[in-house]
Enzyme design. Sequence first.
Site, PDB file in Angstrom:
ATOM      1  N   THR A  65       0.836  -1.203   0.000  1.00  0.00           N
ATOM      2  CA  THR A  65       0.000   0.000   0.000  1.00  0.00           C
ATOM      3  C   THR A  65       0.868   1.249   0.000  1.00  0.00           C
ATOM      4  O   THR A  65       0.567   2.237  -0.679  1.00  0.00           O
ATOM      5  CB  THR A  65      -0.942   0.004   1.220  1.00  0.00           C
ATOM      6  OG1 THR A  65      -1.732  -1.189   1.203  1.00  0.00           O
ATOM      7  CG2 THR A  65      -1.860   1.210   1.192  1.00  0.00           C
ATOM      8  N   GLN A 280      -1.246 -15.127  -2.505  1.00  0.00           N
ATOM      9  CA  GLN A 280      -2.413 -14.680  -1.742  1.00  0.00           C
ATOM     10  C   GLN A 280      -3.686 -14.663  -2.595  1.00  0.00           C
ATOM     11  O   GLN A 280      -4.645 -13.973  -2.262  1.00  0.00           O
ATOM     12  CB  GLN A 280      -2.150 -13.296  -1.142  1.00  0.00           C
ATOM     13  CG  GLN A 280      -0.980 -13.278  -0.163  1.00  0.00           C
ATOM     14  CD  GLN A 280      -0.803 -11.930   0.499  1.00  0.00           C
ATOM     15  OE1 GLN A 280      -1.624 -11.507   1.314  1.00  0.00           O
ATOM     16  NE2 GLN A 280       0.282 -11.250   0.158  1.00  0.00           N
TER      17      GLN A 280
END
Length: 758
Positions: A65, A280
Amino acid sequence: MLAVSRDVFSLRLEAGILNTPPAASTLRTTMLSVRLDDLNPEQRDAVLAPDGPILILAGAGSGKTRVLTYRIAHLLAEGKAVAGEVLAVTFTNKAANEMRERVASIVGDAAPRSWVSTFHSACARILRQDGHALGFDRNFSILDEGDSMSTVRRLLEDAALADSPPPELLRSRIEQAKNEAVTPDEMLARADGGRETSIARLYQLYQVRLRALNSMDFSDLQLQTWLLFEKFPEILERWQRRAAHLLVDEYQDTNRVQYLIVKTLAARTGNLCVVGDEDQSIYRWRGADIRNILDFERDYPAAKIFKLEQNYRSTKTILATAGAVIRNNTERKIKNLWTENDAGEPVTYFTGATERDEADFVAREIARLTTESKLRPADVVVFYRVNAQSRVLEEALVRRRIPYYVVGGVRFYEQRDVKDLLAYLRVIANPADATALERMVGVPTRGIGAKTIEVMSEVAAHDAVTTFEAMGRLETNSKVALRIAKQASNLYTWMRDLMAQASELSVRAIVEQVVTNSGFEAYLDNLPDAPARKQNLAEMLTAAGAFDAEHSGGGLGEFLERVALVSDADQLDVAGGRAALMTLHTSKGLEYPVVFIAGMEEGLFPHSRSQDSGEEIEEERRLCYVGMTRARQLLYLTNTLSREIYGVRQESRESRFLREVDRSLINRIKPERGTAPIRPLSRDSYVDYTDSQMPETEQASGGDGLGVGARVIHPTFGRGVIRKREGRGDSAKAWINFDRAGIKLLVLKFANLQLLGD
């Protein structure tokens, strides 16, 4: 240092992007340069990479992020783009809000014009502006899962096909088709007869019905955006210019239609930056295609690849444990995650004799940790593979008085009273929404029942008007009693007047008028649990007021869109000081000091449905990896020797994922011989029953809404349906068939039941 010329700032000032003088802007740019020194070399390289396709492989906890937000800030500060030319998309409102706030903290004034949102919100924004080209009004409704299912059920009733599929199957197949960018005509062309052809034709009818309602479901938002781009090149080009720099978070979770939207938007400039981690990718069951990230270099041969491998979240032990599991997958790109964090405590692996032993261990450990250290219940999450596991965990937490909440339970906007109120707002925003209208006219009761609604539909079809308009024309219709027609006419009149004013009113003011004029508040006053129900009204007013404050100029349609797109992940509430319980599929993007993963057994995790498929086993392994890497300090893995689930008790076998971990990383705790059995939940307020033991008599609701057939939720037993009821007042009891806990007899006064929306 990054240098930005005064000429660049002059241009940006002329474009209205900055509201402060160049000196202040230069200062912000200098601050950006200083902050870049805090990035590690790989992060910095990714942030400063030149234009073109970029793939950032970001391992768990590696600061993806931060890289995305700094990349956006770099594009703006360097003058490579103005804020209106940057589009960043992710998967949850929580992630989008976090990204937006981080960009704002770096670049200041330009940030509010940066476009950072979820996929669904971005598509809704595009369709609000250009969906008219496809025949939709810009005030279209977004149907939630419940309303979509209601529409499917009504469709099946009307179609009355001999080989109609179950409604759940039909809705699932429609959603799958939309995720794969398959239209009804394309599905019909591929069908080979029989049920497949029936499903394709029902898909066609479903889309026709949605169009008549001026509505879309969640999956439609993306499919219709793709069709808009495919059919109207001039509209596509305009949005390509708006997304001159396209950044996509969690790229491994994109499905086919999202892949097509991204590829099409980026085709003009080639400035596509995707961030993700194939390790993921855990949403294959809802259409996510891991090949999108694995084949990125094939799609974009000139792509620059960056790997983020330094983990800032977990201890060395937790990282080694998760790495030992994920290395057994073959569908992955090689990454070697490492951390400068301490080794930390060994991973605790506990085996209980039964699921009650397991749950009591979890509760006991949470109690110990929060008593002996500075940890709070809010620092703890308990993950499980299937929702059915939560019941016994909840019971154990209740016994030890540990505050908790279940993520994925009843959302605020799904509660019955809230959905009733939202129905009014949806009709005001979109008079064609007959689904909302049907719900609205029934609360409070006005005598407008199924027969009157049928007449309204006939009038609407005959006069070529909406069902709402037809409601105002019933006084001249002989099929409807004059008393009921007047009720309908009064409702139509005040709502029509409110619709005319709505664009000039705040959302809170609209809600206040609805509550007052509809009789909704007075209706709740007459119910036994009025105080609790009116709390929902107060919360709705608070939510509307907060929206008005945050979105100056945002209208009712935008508020309803925000409500419709709330996800399970957006329910997270650490401020309440409660431990979180959730399925592993809800774990993405989260981190906690302490993580428990319960039910590490073959057939449960990995799930039995995955046993015959190598691809499915790899998906389950990725799910395990994601759960493990949510932990910062402590990781607990638990299982049992035997487990009763879905009413069947069987012996358990250790999960293969546990066998893949080096035992030197684990502190093993086995069940003690002769351990006293765990005391069950006190049964002072309930009794277990079977179908054959239930009495044959049944009694209607006592005015509290808890009648036979009502859907309810219990804080311990979860969701269920009231099957029988007896007694009145404080002695009223009900037999409830719970989805997970079976049939129980509860004293309603003490049951703490909550009605669910339809």
